[in-house]
Structures are given as C-alpha cells and as structure tokens.
Design a protein around this motif. Structure first.
Motif, PDB file in Angstrom:
ATOM      1  N   GLU A  87      -3.299   2.320  -5.583  1.00  0.00           N
ATOM      2  CA  GLU A  87      -3.356   1.365  -6.696  1.00  0.00           C
ATOM      3  C   GLU A  87      -3.827  -0.032  -6.317  1.00  0.00           C
ATOM      4  OE1 GLU A  87       0.630   3.266  -8.819  1.00  0.00           O
ATOM      5  OE2 GLU A  87       0.092   1.155  -9.176  1.00  0.00           O
ATOM      6  N   ILE A  88      -3.777  -0.355  -5.031  1.00  0.00           N
ATOM      7  CA  ILE A  88      -4.064  -1.734  -4.604  1.00  0.00           C
ATOM      8  C   ILE A  88      -5.463  -1.828  -3.998  1.00  0.00           C
ATOM      9  CG2 ILE A  88      -3.369  -3.651  -3.112  1.00  0.00           C
ATOM     10  CD1 ILE A  88      -1.170  -3.103  -5.057  1.00  0.00           C
ATOM     11  N   THR A  89      -6.231  -2.825  -4.456  1.00  0.00           N
ATOM     12  CA  THR A  89      -7.517  -3.150  -3.816  1.00  0.00           C
ATOM     13  C   THR A  89      -7.311  -4.380  -2.942  1.00  0.00           C
ATOM     14  OG1 THR A  89      -8.915  -2.202  -5.543  1.00  0.00           O
ATOM     15  CG2 THR A  89      -9.870  -3.995  -4.234  1.00  0.00           C
ATOM     16  N   LEU A  90      -7.727  -4.258  -1.696  1.00  0.00           N
ATOM     17  CA  LEU A  90      -7.612  -5.371  -0.754  1.00  0.00           C
ATOM     18  C   LEU A  90      -8.912  -6.170  -0.787  1.00  0.00           C
ATOM     19  CD1 LEU A  90      -5.703  -6.622   1.318  1.00  0.00           C
ATOM     20  CD2 LEU A  90      -6.608  -5.030   3.036  1.00  0.00           C
ATOM     21  N   ALA A 105       0.839  -1.213   0.000  1.00  0.00           N
ATOM     22  CA  ALA A 105       0.000   0.000   0.000  1.00  0.00           C
ATOM     23  C   ALA A 105       0.867   1.253   0.000  1.00  0.00           C
ATOM     24  CB  ALA A 105      -0.923  -0.023   1.219  1.00  0.00           C
ATOM     25  N   ARG A 106       1.980   1.228   0.756  1.00  0.00           N
ATOM     26  CA  ARG A 106       2.889   2.385   0.800  1.00  0.00           C
ATOM     27  C   ARG A 106       3.648   2.554  -0.522  1.00  0.00           C
ATOM     28  NH1 ARG A 106       5.353   1.111   6.827  1.00  0.00           N
ATOM     29  NH2 ARG A 106       3.804   2.285   8.072  1.00  0.00           N
ATOM     30  N   GLU A 107       4.054   1.423  -1.117  1.00  0.00           N
ATOM     31  CA  GLU A 107       4.836   1.486  -2.365  1.00  0.00           C
ATOM     32  C   GLU A 107       3.982   1.858  -3.569  1.00  0.00           C
ATOM     33  OE1 GLU A 107       8.356  -1.798  -1.288  1.00  0.00           O
ATOM     34  OE2 GLU A 107       7.149  -2.014  -3.126  1.00  0.00           O
ATOM     35  N   LEU A 138     -12.001   1.896   7.869  1.00  0.00           N
ATOM     36  CA  LEU A 138     -11.882   1.800   6.399  1.00  0.00           C
ATOM     37  C   LEU A 138     -13.232   1.981   5.723  1.00  0.00           C
ATOM     38  CD1 LEU A 138      -9.645  -1.416   6.314  1.00  0.00           C
ATOM     39  CD2 LEU A 138      -8.855   0.946   5.920  1.00  0.00           C
ATOM     40  N   ASP A 139     -13.203   2.461   4.501  1.00  0.00           N
ATOM     41  CA  ASP A 139     -14.411   2.490   3.660  1.00  0.00           C
ATOM     42  C   ASP A 139     -14.516   1.135   2.974  1.00  0.00           C
ATOM     43  OD1 ASP A 139     -13.552   5.851   2.873  1.00  0.00           O
ATOM     44  OD2 ASP A 139     -15.158   5.168   4.213  1.00  0.00           O
ATOM     45  N   VAL A 140     -15.406   0.311   3.449  1.00  0.00           N
ATOM     46  CA  VAL A 140     -15.495  -1.082   3.002  1.00  0.00           C
ATOM     47  C   VAL A 140     -16.708  -1.272   2.097  1.00  0.00           C
ATOM     48  CG1 VAL A 140     -16.106  -3.406   3.864  1.00  0.00           C
ATOM     49  CG2 VAL A 140     -14.253  -2.106   4.942  1.00  0.00           C
ATOM     50  N   GLY A 159      -6.179   3.178   4.949  1.00  0.00           N
ATOM     51  CA  GLY A 159      -7.356   3.436   4.119  1.00  0.00           C
ATOM     52  C   GLY A 159      -7.084   4.450   3.026  1.00  0.00           C
ATOM     53  N   GLU A 160      -6.195   5.425   3.343  1.00  0.00           N
ATOM     54  CA  GLU A 160      -5.856   6.434   2.326  1.00  0.00           C
ATOM     55  C   GLU A 160      -4.905   5.853   1.272  1.00  0.00           C
ATOM     56  OE1 GLU A 160      -8.458   8.589   3.802  1.00  0.00           O
ATOM     57  OE2 GLU A 160      -7.256   9.467   2.175  1.00  0.00           O
ATOM     58  N   LEU A 161      -4.113   4.872   1.691  1.00  0.00           N
ATOM     59  CA  LEU A 161      -3.084   4.317   0.785  1.00  0.00           C
ATOM     60  C   LEU A 161      -3.643   3.251  -0.154  1.00  0.00           C
ATOM     61  CD1 LEU A 161      -0.122   4.011   3.330  1.00  0.00           C
ATOM     62  CD2 LEU A 161      -0.380   5.709   1.480  1.00  0.00           C
TER      63      LEU A 161
END
Ligand code: RIB
Ligand code: CA
Length: 321
Positions: free
Chosen positions: A122-125, A116-118, A186-188, A145-147
């Motif tokens: 771009e990443i969806t969990l 998420a930091r890198e 988180l926005d889930v 959540g922002e990342l």
C-alpha cells in the motif's frame, strides 16, 4: 485528498527544491503523505529536520504528518552537503525555522520498514534524497521491495553531465553505496538530473511571473530560491531554477506527464575518485545486469509548470493539469 489517494512516505534531505516537492505532495488530491523521513544530504541534518516540519506546517499538516529522523551520515562516505547551492540552512540563507515540533520516536529507516510490514502493497516510497535510509531499511527488511507498492527516486544522471561532478548527480554521489544497493534490490522509477534539466527548468520570465503572486507559497518559493538563483547565475550565466524533486512528485501525481521512459539495468560506481556516483544506464542492453529500473526520459514541461504554478497560487496541483 481523495479516498483512493496513493499513500506515500517521503524520504527527503529537506532544502530548497525538496520543500516544493513536499508542498506538491501535501496539496495534491491524489497523494496522502503518511510520514516524512529525513536523510543526510543537502545541509546539516538538524536544519533539514526543521525545514521539513516548517514546510509541512505551511501546508497545514504539521500536526498530521510526523517527521522521522534517519541517517545523519552516508553508509561509507563522509557527509558532504550542498549549502553552497541552497544557502546556509537550506532555505535560501535567511530562514532558519525552529518549530518546536517533536520528531517521530523511531529512526526513519525503522519507520519505513514498520509501515511497509503493517501495510503490505500500500505504501509508495518517494525518495528525493541520498538513498541511505532506503539502504538501511533494506538491511533490516530484505523483502522491502515486495512489501512496498512502488519506489520512486530522484537521482542519478542518465548518460549526461552530472551536477556535483561531471560524472555524478548529488543524491547518488553523496551515498553511492546506498544508491547501488537500492537500484540492485528494488524496482525503481527514476527521475534523473537529465530530465530535470530538460523538462523542469523555470526561466527568468517564469520566475518573474511567480514573484507577482503574494500567496504564502509563492513568497516561500521566492525566499528559498534566492541562493540557487544566484548560484545558477554565477555558474551558468542564467537566472533560473530547476525542480528535480518537485518533478519527481509531479510525475507520481500525474503519470500521463511522462512522455517517454525505458527500463534498463542501472548501476552506480561507489568507488572514490573521478567517477564516484556515476550512473551506468545500459540503454543498449550490452551488460548482463537485470533491466529493472524504469527511467523517465521525457516529461511534459508545460503541464509540469502549470501544475507547479497552481500549487504556488494555492490551488491543488491537479488544477493545473
Ligand atoms: O541533484 C539534485 C538532488 O540533490 C535533489 O534532490 C536536491 O534536493 C539534492 O538532494
Ligand atoms: Ca533532495
């Protein structure tokens, strides 16, 4: 996989239905599975690690997608598994993979935070297990959540009967403290047990049609559903299966399958006892909690079945749309 495929990390307690969600994600042209993290849940941890590696191997991704080992125990509660549903080992009771493939060199929660930091935004969990790894990742990175791009969760039972107790669904019941934290921070997008039962069930006729296929995926599906079909026959008097995790992934692949959804304040009861894991969904806006969880309320069952069948018959899920 197309160039603009959605980059996903799948957090899974890999047993029965998780394997089908992994195959949908792995065969979809619209998703790019970056990594898989394993979380305490369905069966004993080491079985789930091997199940994930085996499933990725079926999709030809064993060398391309690394499996990272995460939480072996819930945050607070003791581990309870669902082997009675999925069979010993989690793949129907007769299949115990031993792939020899090494796991990733870091804890699953560390991997989620690192990616998420890198790759901010771009990443969806994709969470199809108890949310222990997600809660641990939030402890390490409160700004998770922002990342992340998006967070999609299979869990909870929205104002309906649970599946592990009358009050609760397994993923939220297994680690209610983690579910509470994840939904608060988180926005889930939530795919719950209610929409699972309403819109992802395969009846005996559908299962018989799938059994007519001799593809590797169809034979794997027949293998891993042995135990859950027996469980459902004994428990509910019907030879059927439900696809909670695959339903979530199908909704992510094809959001136009979502027929109705609403955004509500959702909270989880973490107390031990009758209502452990209960999902409170404030559909009438009577609490002062923030309405931030998008609840999928209706889902195109026919097109889901068609997507799933396309995957089993070793086409891309999109071929079934
Ligand atoms: O309640 C269903 C959920 O619990 C699914 O994710 C299943 O795999 C188990 O983890
Ligand atoms: Ca699962």
């Amino acid at each position: 996989m197309s160039d603009d495929a959605r980059r996903v990390i799948v957090d899974t307690d890999t047993a029965g239905d998780d394997t089908q969600a992994l195959l949908l994600a792995a065969t979809s042209e619209r998703l790019d599975v970056e990594g898989v993290t394993i979380c305490t849940g369905n069966v004993e941890f080491n079985y789930m690690v091997e199940n994930a590696k085996y499933t990725l191997g079926l999709a030809g991704l064993a060398e391309d997608v690394t499996v990272y080992e995460g939480a072996r125990e819930p945050l607070v509660k003791s581990h309870e598994h669902a082997e009675h549903v999925h069979g010993e080992g989690g793949l129907g009771g007769e299949l115990f993979p031993d792939t020899g493939i090494p796991s990733g060199d870091q804890h699953g929660a560390d991997y989620i935070v690192e990616q998420a930091r890198e790759h901010p935004g771009e990443i969806t969990l994709v969470c199809i297990a108890p949310l222990t790894n997600v809660a641990l990742a939030l402890r390490k990175e409160p700004n998770l959540g922002e990342l992340l791009d998006e967070v999609w969760v299979m869990g909870g039972n929205v104002n309906c009967l649970g599946n592990i107790t009358p009050a609760a669904e397994f993923n939220f019941w297994a680690d209610p403290e983690a579910a509470k934290v994840a939904l608060r921070e988180l926005d889930v997008t939530l795919f719950d047990w209610g929409v699972t039962v309403r819109d992802t069930a395969f009846d005996a006729d559908t299962l018989a049609r799938f059994e007519e296929s001799d593809t590797e995926y169809a034979e794997f599906f027949e293998e891993i559903t042995q135990s859950v079909r027996e469980f459902n026959q004994e428990s509910f008097g019907e030879d059927m299966t439900t696809q909670p995790d695959a339903g979530l992934v199908a909704a992510l692949i094809a959001p136009d399958l979502i027929e109705a959804s609403g955004t509500y304040h959702v909270d989880v009861d973490e107390r031990e006892g009758l209502t452990r894991g209960y999902t409170s969904v404030d559909e009438n806006g009577v609490t002062d909690g923030e309405a931030r969880t998008r609840v999928i309320e209706s889902f195109d069952a026919e097109r889901f079945e068609s997507m799933f069948e396309a995957m089993l018959f070793e086409e891309s899920p999109e071929a079934g749309l």
